[in-house]
Scaffold this active site. Structure first.
Site, short mmCIF file in Angstrom:
data_model
loop_
_atom_site.label_atom_id
_atom_site.label_comp_id
_atom_site.label_asym_id
_atom_site.label_seq_id
_atom_site.Cartn_x
_atom_site.Cartn_y
_atom_site.Cartn_z
N ARG A 1 -35.36 22.40 30.40
CA ARG A 1 -35.66 23.48 31.34
C ARG A 1 -34.85 24.74 31.11
O ARG A 1 -35.07 25.75 31.76
CB ARG A 1 -35.45 22.97 32.78
N HIS B 1 -45.11 15.47 22.05
CA HIS B 1 -43.80 15.83 21.51
C HIS B 1 -43.91 16.03 20.00
O HIS B 1 -43.13 15.49 19.22
CB HIS B 1 -42.75 14.78 21.86
N ARG C 1 -46.09 12.77 36.92
CA ARG C 1 -44.83 12.77 36.17
C ARG C 1 -44.74 11.50 35.33
O ARG C 1 -44.95 10.40 35.83
CB ARG C 1 -43.64 12.86 37.14
N TYR D 1 -39.10 8.58 24.38
CA TYR D 1 -40.35 9.34 24.22
C TYR D 1 -40.66 9.56 22.73
O TYR D 1 -41.77 9.32 22.27
CB TYR D 1 -40.24 10.71 24.91
N HIS E 1 -50.53 19.55 28.03
CA HIS E 1 -49.50 18.56 28.38
C HIS E 1 -48.58 19.11 29.47
O HIS E 1 -47.56 19.74 29.17
CB HIS E 1 -48.71 18.19 27.12
N GLU F 1 -45.36 20.96 27.91
CA GLU F 1 -44.76 19.97 28.81
C GLU F 1 -43.95 20.62 29.93
O GLU F 1 -43.07 20.00 30.50
CB GLU F 1 -43.89 18.96 28.03
N HIS G 1 -48.15 7.99 25.92
CA HIS G 1 -46.97 8.51 26.63
C HIS G 1 -46.25 7.39 27.36
O HIS G 1 -46.77 6.83 28.31
CB HIS G 1 -47.37 9.62 27.61
#
Lengths: 329, 329
Positions: free
Chosen positions: A283, A216, A64, A187, A6, A277, A171
């Protein structure tokens, strides 16, 4: 070998997003010009660097997710944007065939029959070597206007998936409903919603070899595994293992050790596929661990499972679920 | 003392549901006739029996969530049904003052300002001794058309909650969107959605003493605690503890040991309130444990926490969050 199933091309050159902005505004943006060097640059400092640092080998790579934006514009706009996005993924994978394996988005649009997406799926799989797809269960972007994934509305795309032997990751894209934050609510909600749709249907009687990955970490599902087992039981459905675990899989995009440990405690190891992901929703570096939240390899390494089970999660299950991806071990 | 902060009157006499059916169909159902004996009968073999069997003492008791149905009919219909439902809860609690503590529903309607609910809230709290309320973040029943809970649209009801010093449980009703199964998707999604709304807003700067309970173990939130910590961090928000854990609490309606253990591992014990939602969403016996899925006391008893922490979960935190409930220990 460690395969991350992913990853999205979140770091594509700015010219791609500029092109899209023009297209979405109804202008004719002309030909998109991105050089191979620009692609290399966009990946070297991001996904490739993180692969090296974290010791993962391959990323299943798709456009994306938040910019699929199936709710924007006409079906023709969606198709044009989708083909462009998939072609760019194809170029990334051609430049780095050891590091990236292509996954496509589909040219969906709200209220448009999913069978309209089949030709782009065939093009990606048959002509460009894609091994899977992302399927958006809510092309309206947070308004949930199309039928559930278990409705016959979706069956033509499932027939193509079965024929091509490719799985879909469920998704969604961005949310235009102010109630739903994209990565923090929409999500996760979509993941939970899809699982419950599968639980209440006989979809996998109709398509015994159809396969979905719920990303997820499966949304809320493993955390509420008792609830789902109990709901199925109250409805006189078969046990979940029998009802859907031959067809439904979960990735490991859960960004803390406690979450991964829970998943490993309740979900059969055969149903768990490694993923991070990256570069994606989160991040930063977790001050509690000193490592990136999305460095999910660490959680799997630290989990109390056998080396054989770890190997299944890192690559074995992916080979089974994505049979078109079949490199030497 | 063990207090279960989340129970609904799901077992009300059939005449209540018949009355509602007529009302929802636009007929004049006349006066609802339910005797005290009928109320006793509806509770003795259900909630009271389960309290005795499971060794819990008190249940915070509210009208059935799935039949709040704020999306049905006019605001007048919603108000009439709400008053009737709350009055019936009041009667239950008057008949069994040691066993039940009243929590109200509100007369919400899609597109109708929440301030219209204030007078019924005041009636329940000031005249009938209710100690909390259920607030529906989506009166449309799965279409999510009203503004997020953090919008000023909702502020008047928050002002009343602060003044009355009562917390709200964020609780949707049934879903009229075929994508969302009520108890398997809509409930859990709403929990996750509300948390993310709180995370992205400064609501608790505006209302430092406003308190919400997110039911069903907080939806997906504890399972994705790393994701939420990371999202807040990426957005330069304060740490979650500082940002919202003085105002947001989770109940223990998670129907397996692994889920409860995860929650206890990541959520501060001060933010966890015991609840079972019995008689509710899941009614069966878990073949893996031999006990009811929703017998959540067992999970708390078996969890690796101190007696002092267990006491906080079983009653201490409830006294703090619901200060109008304050019996001898």
């Amino acid at each position: 070998m460690i395969v991350d199933i992913h990853g999205h091309y979140t770091t594509a050159p700015q010219s791609l997003w500029d092109w899209r902005k023009q297209q979405a505004a109804g202008k004719k943006p002309g030909e998109l010009k991105i050089t191979d060097d620009q692609i290399r640059e966009s990946l070297e400092g991001a996904q490739l660097k993180l692969q090296r640092e974290r010791g993962t080998d391959v990323t299943f790579f798709s456009p994306r997710a938040s910019t699929m934006e199936h709710h924007v514009g006409t079906p023709e706009i969606s198709l044009e944007w989708t083909r462009l996005s998939n072609d760019l993924i194809h170029r990334c994978c051609a430049l780095y065939p050891k590091n990236f394996v292509p996954i496509c988005q589909l040219p969906q649009s709200p209220g448009v029959e999913p069978k309209q997406s089949i030709s782009e799926l065939r093009r990606c799989v048959n002509e460009l070597g894609f091994v899977g797809l992302n399927l958006n269960p809510d092309p309206s972007g947070g308004n949930w206007k199309d039928p559930p994934l278990t409705d016959r509305w979706w069956y033509p795309i499932y027939e193509a998936m079965v024929e091509l032997d490719v799985p879909a990751m469920v998704h969604v894209s961005s949310s235009c409903n102010p109630n739903f934050h994209a990565t923090g609510a929409h999500y996760i909600n979509a993941d939970t919603t899809a699982f419950m749709q599968f639980l209440t249907s006989d979809l996998f009687k109709d398509f015994p070899t159809l396969r979905f990955v719920i990303p997820h970490g499966g949304g809320a599902v493993p955390y509420h595994w008792g609830r789902y087992r109990g709901l199925a039981q109250d409805m006189k459905r078969p046990p979940l293992k029998e009802l859907l675990l031959k067809n439904v899989f979960f990735d490991t995009c859960v960004y803390h050790q406690a979450g991964i440990d829970l998943m490993l405690r309740v979900i059969p190891v055969e149903n768990i596929l490694f993923a991070s992901e990256m570069v994606g929703a989160v991040r930063g570096i977790d001050p509690e661990s000193g490592h990136h939240y999305d460095d999910t390899r660490r959680y799997i390494e630290f989990a109390a499972i056998s080396p054989a089970d770890r190997r299944k999660i890192f690559q074995g299950n992916a080979r089974r679920v994505y049979p078109r991806w079949n490199p030497a071990p």
